[in-house]
Enzyme design. Structure first.
Site, PDB file in Angstrom:
ATOM      1  N   GLU A 111       0.838  -1.213   0.000  1.00  0.00           N
ATOM      2  CA  GLU A 111       0.000   0.000   0.000  1.00  0.00           C
ATOM      3  C   GLU A 111       0.870   1.259   0.000  1.00  0.00           C
ATOM      4  OE1 GLU A 111      -3.953  -1.661   2.339  1.00  0.00           O
ATOM      5  OE2 GLU A 111      -2.313  -0.845   3.507  1.00  0.00           O
ATOM      6  N   LYS A 129     -12.968   6.580  11.821  1.00  0.00           N
ATOM      7  CA  LYS A 129     -11.514   6.453  11.634  1.00  0.00           C
ATOM      8  C   LYS A 129     -10.770   7.748  11.980  1.00  0.00           C
ATOM      9  CE  LYS A 129     -11.805   2.272   9.780  1.00  0.00           C
ATOM     10  NZ  LYS A 129     -11.655   1.984   8.386  1.00  0.00           N
TER      11      LYS A 129
HETATM   12  C1  5RP Z   1      -5.078  -2.782   4.962  1.00  0.00           C
HETATM   13  C2  5RP Z   1      -5.400  -1.390   5.343  1.00  0.00           C
HETATM   14  C3  5RP Z   1      -6.829  -0.990   5.286  1.00  0.00           C
HETATM   15  O1  5RP Z   1      -6.958   0.074   4.397  1.00  0.00           O
HETATM   16  C4  5RP Z   1      -7.281  -0.585   6.649  1.00  0.00           C
HETATM   17  O2  5RP Z   1      -7.051  -1.664   7.531  1.00  0.00           O
HETATM   18  C5  5RP Z   1      -8.767  -0.205   6.674  1.00  0.00           C
HETATM   19  O3  5RP Z   1      -9.540  -1.337   6.407  1.00  0.00           O
HETATM   20  P1  5RP Z   1     -11.105  -1.276   6.367  1.00  0.00           P
HETATM   21  O4  5RP Z   1     -11.485  -0.456   5.190  1.00  0.00           O
HETATM   22  O5  5RP Z   1     -11.535  -2.733   6.239  1.00  0.00           O
HETATM   23  O6  5RP Z   1     -11.579  -0.668   7.664  1.00  0.00           O
HETATM   24  O7  5RP Z   1      -4.566  -0.591   5.684  1.00  0.00           O
HETATM   25  O8  5RP Z   1      -3.717  -3.082   5.183  1.00  0.00           O
END
Ligand code: 5RP
Length: 262
Positions: A111, A129
């Site tokens: 990522e 978040k």
């Molecule tokens: C994966 C990530 C995801 O973007 C992060 O965990 C958020 O996930 P979600 O959209 O399921 O809440 O960093 O490595």
């Protein structure tokens, strides 16, 4: 069908749907990992199938690659794309400067490489978040399996001189085995509770042998699109210093809302 979605899934969906508006014909697009990013991939797949959108997608995990292919997106590697117009991904936490914690899904390395190789990164997230200070979500770091316990001890010792509240760490497990990333590494989750200086911590962690990368994304994200369960979206652009509000209707199509599986 949207009545079956929880408010949090609706929030993730509207954030993803709004972010899809940024994707234009001919773009090379980094595709994030996680449940919010999966909505985005679904939305883009629908635009490819229904509207003839032509894009190349660079996935950030094998999970996302599978989903992208399933929904009809033309998937290429980062080396084929070389550079991307845009990456859209989820996050575990974001703060007022749009610094992030990522890696809850274990894909932080790809990522970060993909987001850094993009002209623009958009994060899509539900309102839960957002934090004032990063660190309540355990900070994932990707470590080489060789000597990981020694690396863990070194990391914990280093944390003593850092501006954090907690210093314990745990090896991420997948049932009874250590979790393996797509690159064959392990993840240590650092329970820091509060990260006073994320920029400094990110630099210090990445200087340690055995640490491949950390989940702090500093100065990488350009725009956060926050979704709400009632269809509202808030779009914050850190470069322009603007905040826009919008509201999306749930347009339900069978393809989009069936069995997301992530
Ligand atoms: C994966 C990530 C995801 O973007 C992060 O965990 C958020 O996930 P979600 O959209 O399921 O809440 O960093 O490595």
């Amino acid at each position: 069908m949207s009545g079956e979605l929880s408010p949090i899934d609706k929030a993730k969906f509207v954030a993803a749907r709004r972010a899809a508006d940024f994707v234009e014909d001919g773009m090379r697009v980094g595709l994030g990992t996680g449940s919010t990013a999966a909505w985005l991939v679904r939305c883009l797949g629908e635009m490819v199938r229904e509207e003839g959108l032509r894009i190349k997608g660079v996935p950030t995990s094998t999970r996302t690659a599978e989903l992208a292919r399933d929904v009809g997106i033309d998937v290429i590697s980062l080396d084929e794309a070389k550079w991307l117009d845009l990456t859209i991904d989820g996050a575990d936490e974001f703060d007022g400067d749009l610094n992030l914690i990522k890696g809850g899904g274990g894909a932080l390395l790809q990522e970060k490489i993909v987001a850094t190789a993009s002209d623009q990164m958009i994060v899509i997230a539900d309102a839960g978040k957002e934090v004032e200070t990063l660190g309540a979500f355990p900070l994932p770091i990707e470590v080489i399996p060789f000597g990981w316990q020694t690396t863990q001890a070194l990391v914990e010792e280093t944390l003593i001189s850092m501006d954090v509240l907690g210093r314990s760490s745990t090896l991420r497990m997948n049932n009874d085995r250590p979790f393996m990333t797509d690159e064959g590494n392990h993840i240590l989750d650092l329970h820091l509770k509060r990260i006073g200086n994320p920029r400094q911590l990110a630099l210090v962690l990445n200087q340690m042998p055995g640490v491949v990368e950390n989940g702090l994304f500093i100065d990488i994200c350009d725009i956060v699109i926050v979704g709400f369960g009632d269809g509202r979206v808030e779009l914050r652009d850190i470069n322009k210093g603007t905040v826009e509000h919008d509201r999306l209707d749930f347009v339900e199509t069978d393809n989009l809302f069936t069995d997301l599986g992530d």
